[in-house]
Design an enzyme around this catalytic site. Sequence first.
Site, mmCIF file in Angstrom:
data_model
loop_
_atom_site.group_PDB
_atom_site.id
_atom_site.type_symbol
_atom_site.label_atom_id
_atom_site.label_comp_id
_atom_site.label_asym_id
_atom_site.label_seq_id
_atom_site.Cartn_x
_atom_site.Cartn_y
_atom_site.Cartn_z
ATOM 1 N N PRO A 174 18.443 11.333 -1.883
ATOM 2 C CA PRO A 174 18.401 12.258 -2.983
ATOM 3 C C PRO A 174 19.787 12.395 -3.597
ATOM 4 O O PRO A 174 20.788 12.430 -2.885
ATOM 5 C CB PRO A 174 17.976 13.554 -2.329
ATOM 6 C CG PRO A 174 17.614 13.249 -0.941
ATOM 7 C CD PRO A 174 17.872 11.835 -0.674
ATOM 8 N N GLU A 175 19.824 12.444 -4.876
ATOM 9 C CA GLU A 175 21.077 12.688 -5.594
ATOM 10 C C GLU A 175 21.159 14.186 -5.903
ATOM 11 O O GLU A 175 20.329 14.960 -5.454
ATOM 12 C CB GLU A 175 21.106 11.855 -6.881
ATOM 13 C CG GLU A 175 20.905 10.365 -6.605
ATOM 14 C CD GLU A 175 20.961 9.505 -7.848
ATOM 15 O OE1 GLU A 175 21.658 9.892 -8.798
ATOM 16 O OE2 GLU A 175 20.323 8.444 -7.854
ATOM 17 N N HIS B 117 9.601 11.548 12.790
ATOM 18 C CA HIS B 117 11.045 11.574 12.580
ATOM 19 C C HIS B 117 11.586 12.979 12.319
ATOM 20 O O HIS B 117 12.552 13.161 11.603
ATOM 21 C CB HIS B 117 11.429 10.633 11.442
ATOM 22 C CG HIS B 117 10.997 9.218 11.696
ATOM 23 N ND1 HIS B 117 11.571 8.428 12.655
ATOM 24 C CD2 HIS B 117 10.017 8.483 11.144
ATOM 25 C CE1 HIS B 117 10.967 7.245 12.667
ATOM 26 N NE2 HIS B 117 10.018 7.252 11.761
ATOM 27 N N ARG C 285 15.220 7.138 8.367
ATOM 28 C CA ARG C 285 16.277 6.137 8.471
ATOM 29 C C ARG C 285 17.519 6.629 9.199
ATOM 30 O O ARG C 285 18.403 5.861 9.500
ATOM 31 C CB ARG C 285 16.656 5.638 7.073
ATOM 32 C CG ARG C 285 15.534 4.843 6.451
ATOM 33 C CD ARG C 285 15.844 4.460 5.029
ATOM 34 N NE ARG C 285 16.897 3.466 4.975
ATOM 35 C CZ ARG C 285 17.388 2.999 3.826
ATOM 36 N NH1 ARG C 285 16.929 3.467 2.679
ATOM 37 N NH2 ARG C 285 18.310 2.091 3.830
ATOM 38 N N ARG D 132 41.395 3.144 -13.094
ATOM 39 C CA ARG D 132 40.305 2.455 -12.402
ATOM 40 C C ARG D 132 40.004 1.105 -13.026
ATOM 41 O O ARG D 132 39.626 1.036 -14.196
ATOM 42 C CB ARG D 132 39.034 3.293 -12.499
ATOM 43 C CG ARG D 132 39.067 4.482 -11.644
ATOM 44 C CD ARG D 132 38.260 4.209 -10.415
ATOM 45 N NE ARG D 132 38.565 5.233 -9.443
ATOM 46 C CZ ARG D 132 38.001 5.281 -8.257
ATOM 47 N NH1 ARG D 132 37.124 4.371 -7.914
ATOM 48 N NH2 ARG D 132 38.325 6.223 -7.417
#
Length: 276
Positions: free
Chosen positions: A2-3, A94, A113, A156
């Site tokens: 999730p962002e 999980h 995961r 950058r």
Amino acid sequence: MPELPEVETVRRGMVDAMCGKSIEQVTVRRYDLRGGIPEDLADVMTGKEIRLLERRGKYILIHFGDHKTAVLHLGMSGRIRIYSDKGAVENKKHDHVILIMSDGCVVIFEDPRRFGMLYLVRAPHWQEEKPFSEMGAEPLSNEWSGQDLAFKLSNRKSPIKNALLDQSVVAGLGNIYVCEALFFSGISPSRLAYTLKSEEIERLVVHVRTVLNNAIAAGGSSLKDYAQTDGSLGYFQFGFKVYDREGHICPNECGGNVHRIVQGGRSTFYCPNCQV
DNA sequence: CCGCGGGCCTGCGCGC
DNA sequence: TGCGCGCAGGCCCGCG
């Protein structure tokens, strides 16, 4: 994972179930998540009242108002499920951490995961610890601006796509929303970050904010792994302009179509016609 | 110091 | 239907 919009949606879902209540019982089923769950997690959290749930980038901070704060990160596949009483709880393979709250409601951290994290940091000075000490501005706050972003990008040499994924440039963006924001801004993902003009950077700031706000309003995006705390799905994925839409016609109807390239080992989706 | 590639895990969808 | 492969929203580490 999730962002930012998905994490914010999860945080909001956790507030009602947790804030102002205390944690009656903590069960850790597996400790071997990425980074490892600390052995004293249950000892530290049991009996504590939750004062505040805060989001910073893609992290959720669980504040108790004392010298420790719990830090939750959902990784790629992490979920929080909340049940209003013990009788309704489903057990899943999980489910790694289970919190029983003082009013009987149950909060479960599930992560197939195991890229997620749950650990403790010092409070109230948690911002001085990594990764928070190195994190860029919150994109939806007033501290973020074109000027701030321009400064971060000025040296950058990497493509703008890669730079925006760097959490020290700006916090909370991931692959999806970077692709979407670059599309709305008409900026090619391959442009080297330092070559962006200030007017392009200003546009980027506006569109990053808009796409994040719209996604939050839609309850986030539900891909394979992500759902809200009540199990319902966000629906922002139906609004994607370019993400995962390789070969579709460009939504701007420019006559071109959406391409996929790989940058830094990750898929980038964009319209070569509209994004220059 | 910076940028890139690989590794960490499991599950899913696709093509054969 | 079954199987192997590639791929997935993130982050950290080591290398050049």
